[in-house]
Write a protein that holds these residues in place. Structure first.
Motif, PDB file in Angstrom:
ATOM      1  N   GLN A   1       1.179   4.494   5.093  1.00  0.00           N
ATOM      2  CA  GLN A   1       1.276   5.551   3.980  1.00  0.00           C
ATOM      3  C   GLN A   1       2.684   6.547   4.291  1.00  0.00           C
ATOM      4  OE1 GLN A   1      -2.479   6.371   4.245  1.00  0.00           O
ATOM      5  NE2 GLN A   1      -3.358   5.062   2.762  1.00  0.00           N
TER       6      GLN A   1
ATOM      7  N   LEU B   1       0.971  -1.290  -0.046  1.00  0.00           N
ATOM      8  CA  LEU B   1       0.125  -0.051  -0.083  1.00  0.00           C
ATOM      9  C   LEU B   1       0.831   1.124  -0.067  1.00  0.00           C
ATOM     10  CD1 LEU B   1      -0.557   1.524   3.059  1.00  0.00           C
ATOM     11  CD2 LEU B   1      -1.223  -0.736   3.543  1.00  0.00           C
TER      12      LEU B   1
ATOM     13  N   SER C   1      -8.206   7.809   2.460  1.00  0.00           N
ATOM     14  CA  SER C   1      -6.670   7.163   2.454  1.00  0.00           C
ATOM     15  C   SER C   1      -7.048   6.091   3.603  1.00  0.00           C
ATOM     16  CB  SER C   1      -5.908   8.071   2.953  1.00  0.00           C
ATOM     17  OG  SER C   1      -6.163   9.059   4.265  1.00  0.00           O
TER      18      SER C   1
ATOM     19  N   GLN D   1       0.146   4.260  -2.780  1.00  0.00           N
ATOM     20  CA  GLN D   1       0.100   5.560  -2.612  1.00  0.00           C
ATOM     21  C   GLN D   1       1.022   6.569  -2.970  1.00  0.00           C
ATOM     22  OE1 GLN D   1       1.922   6.432   0.577  1.00  0.00           O
ATOM     23  NE2 GLN D   1       1.647   8.819   0.125  1.00  0.00           N
TER      24      GLN D   1
ATOM     25  N   TYR E   1      -7.274   1.953   1.927  1.00  0.00           N
ATOM     26  CA  TYR E   1      -5.965   2.122   1.184  1.00  0.00           C
ATOM     27  C   TYR E   1      -6.219   1.396  -0.184  1.00  0.00           C
ATOM     28  CZ  TYR E   1      -5.414  -2.279   3.739  1.00  0.00           C
ATOM     29  OH  TYR E   1      -5.488  -3.489   4.397  1.00  0.00           O
TER      30      TYR E   1
ATOM     31  N   MET F   1      -1.629   4.642   8.589  1.00  0.00           N
ATOM     32  CA  MET F   1      -1.872   3.419   7.747  1.00  0.00           C
ATOM     33  C   MET F   1      -0.691   2.997   7.020  1.00  0.00           C
ATOM     34  SD  MET F   1      -5.106   3.198   7.856  1.00  0.00           S
ATOM     35  CE  MET F   1      -5.602   2.354   6.390  1.00  0.00           C
TER      36      MET F   1
END
Length: 554
Positions: free
Chosen positions: A545, A98, A209, A102, A212, A543
């Motif tokens: 990211q 992920l 977001s 992203q 994801y 997350m």
């Protein structure tokens, strides 16, 4: 500061009853400023408007978001975990994957570290009166890396792909029961409506977001994302080598402020220790996620900056409520009472965690009912419960779990704790692939084990935690917990558009779960990112990211 009712009256004009009720809550003191801003952003109210209301209500101006502009042109080098599978929007389910997704992809809205939603590919959104239709207005002039403009058709196709059960997307854990394929409707080129199966007061988080998988890709996407990483973000693909690494370059056609770095480079590592050595040796500038125990040497290193985000990520301890010895809730409560949560927070997590209270309602969620008493260790009561349940002499049981982050150490602490109430706990610690198996009942150590510990990542709202692992029909219900009252309460919580209604229902859920204890929520751990001294502007999310468009080097 004094309240300015004249300005408040002006700001109320044209607002819905729901929006004005939230404003009343702030003015009357029923809703805190933090809760007001966060819930207002969820309803689609802009941050400037929320700031104006706060000022008129006597809370002063919004905190300044201005920050020093870094030096452009750097190459930012990041150490990341190895993506577990192909980089594919529909199926990505791991932190390394992920993170790659992203770097180039964007969402309709962005969930910030304060849980406040900010516009991204959507400029605004709003619910209908019931909360079962949400309308999003898209940003104009956004281009894909391949050149075409992003419009409603792309949003509809992207979300339909994720909501289609035939695609087995990880996003189904979010959409199932709320958003079906075909329920995302194009109104015009820049307006999309989501027609939900049931009201959902937190819906914007499901297309933010937080989810994801939900980056927007072209409508004609053919499932070949790894070839070109075609999306809308401030970076575009330079090179991707599976199991090795990736590099990205600045997208000069980006719709927003152009990225500061000229390039970003990602090196994939199979373990945290080589990442630490690479950071200390100057080979990388950033470790994307730093586990507390494995990374303890960096926490006080003067050459390293630790970025710490409050998170609701946690490790769930499930107990099979449909099997002995855990059919009796008194046994489950006894185990929960044997655990010293303060020791977990201060010892295991080195103070970088918040106490859990055996429900998904973490302290950082605005809807958490903080009047519910925190469960504390109580060995006397735990032994009494074991006696009352007819197992005062104890029993032997196996806890099965995954080798990930601090989970093995957590398992040992539980093993030692329950020994004091007569439970002989055997540990089976597996690699992640063996633990999760096919992730379906009957083919997964995770879902089939009598007792286990499972990692759950961060989310901006508790909806997924309330549903997937705890509802009677939950796809991740490893505790095999079935409780009609609980199911009804969760449906009510999810449907509520009003923050105060959410809190009221949350309190009932929290108290029910303390009584039943199908799952132990011992702590919610902070998300840590490590950067080399002099590296600024790195913007991780809990997350996994990491937004690098404002990153620079001294």
């Amino acid at each position: 500061m004094m309240k300015n009712y004249r300005i408040l009256d002006i700001l109320r004009r044209g607002r819905t009853d729901l929006e004005n009720h939230l404003i009343d809550g702030l003015v009357d003191g029923r809703v805190s400023r933090r809760e007001f801003i966060r819930h207002g952003s969820l309803l689609g109210l802009s941050l400037p408007f929320l700031g104006s209301v706060g000022f008129a209500a006597g809370f002063g101006g919004m905190p300044s978001l201005a920050r020093a502009q870094g030096t452009p042109g750097a190459t930012i080098r990041v150490a990341s975990s190895v993506p577990a599978a192909a980089i594919e929007p529909v199926s990505v389910a791991d932190a390394g994957g992920l993170l790659m997704l992203q770097q180039v992809g964007e969402f309709l809205c962005l969930d910030g570290p304060d849980l406040v939603l900010k516009p991204m590919l959507a400029e605004s959104w709003k619910p209908n009166d019931k909360g079962d239709v949400w309308t999003f207005t898209l940003r104009k002039g956004v281009k894909f890396h391949s050149g075409g403009e992003m419009k409603a058709d792309d949003v509809v196709a992207s979300i339909d792909r994720l909501a289609d059960p035939a695609n087995s997307s990880n996003a189904l854990s979010v959409f199932t029961g709320f958003l079906q394929k075909g329920a995302t409707k194009k109104i015009d080129d820049y307006t999309v409506e989501f027609h939900l199966d049931a009201p959902n007061g937190n819906f914007p988080y499901l297309v933010s977001s937080d989810n994801y998988n939900a980056i927007i890709v072209p409508a004609d996407y053919k499932g070949d994302f790894e070839k070109n990483f075609n999306a809308t973000g401030p970076f575009k693909l330079e090179k991707y080598t599976p199991k090795v690494g990736a590099s990205f370059v600045r997208n000069d056609d980006y719709w927003g402020e152009k990225a500061l770095p000229e390039r970003t480079e990602f090196t994939f590592f199979g373990d945290i220790q080589p990442m630490i050595l690479a950071l200390q040796g100057g080979q990388v500038d950033v470790i994307n996620q730093l586990p507390v125990l494995a990374g303890v040497a960096l926490l006080n290193d003067p050459n390293v900056e630790i970025l710490s985000l409050k998170s609701v990520a946690h490790h769930q301890v499930h107990m099979r409520t449909d099997m002995d010895p855990f059919k009796d809730a008194r046994v489950r409560r006894a185990i929960a009472l044997s655990i010293d949560r303060n020791k977990l927070q201060k010892g295991l997590m080195r103070g970088r965690a918040s106490l859990g209270n055996d429900s998904p309602f973490a302290p950082v969620f605005p809807s958490t009912d903080t009047s519910v008493a925190q469960r504390q260790q109580d060995m006397t009561q735990a032994k009494q419960l074991m006696e009352a349940a007819g197992v005062g002499k104890g029993f032997k049981v196996t806890l099965t779990t995954e080798r990930y982050l601090e989970i093995p150490e957590y398992a040992v602490l539980i093993q030692n704790a329950v020994k004091e109430i007569g439970i002989d706990l055997e540990l089976t610690i597996l690699d992640q692939g063996a633990y999760y198996g096919d992730a379906v009942f009957g083919k997964s150590n995770w879902l089939d084990s009598v007792m286990g510990i499972t990692d759950y990542g961060h989310r901006g709202v508790p909806n997924v935690y309330l549903s997937a692992p705890l509802k009677s029909d939950g796809t991740w219900n490893s505790a095999h917990f079935k409780n009609a009252e609980y199911d009804q309460l969760v449906s009510g919580y999810i449907a509520a558009l009003d923050l105060e209604s959410q809190k009221q229902t949350a309190g009932k859920i929290q108290r029910l779960l303390l009584e039943e204890t199908p799952v132990i929520f011992g702590y919610f751990f902070d998300y840590l990112t490590a950067t080399a001294k002099g590296v600024t502007g790195v913007q991780p999310t809990a997350m996994s990211q990491n937004y690098l468009d404002r990153a620079s080097k001294a």
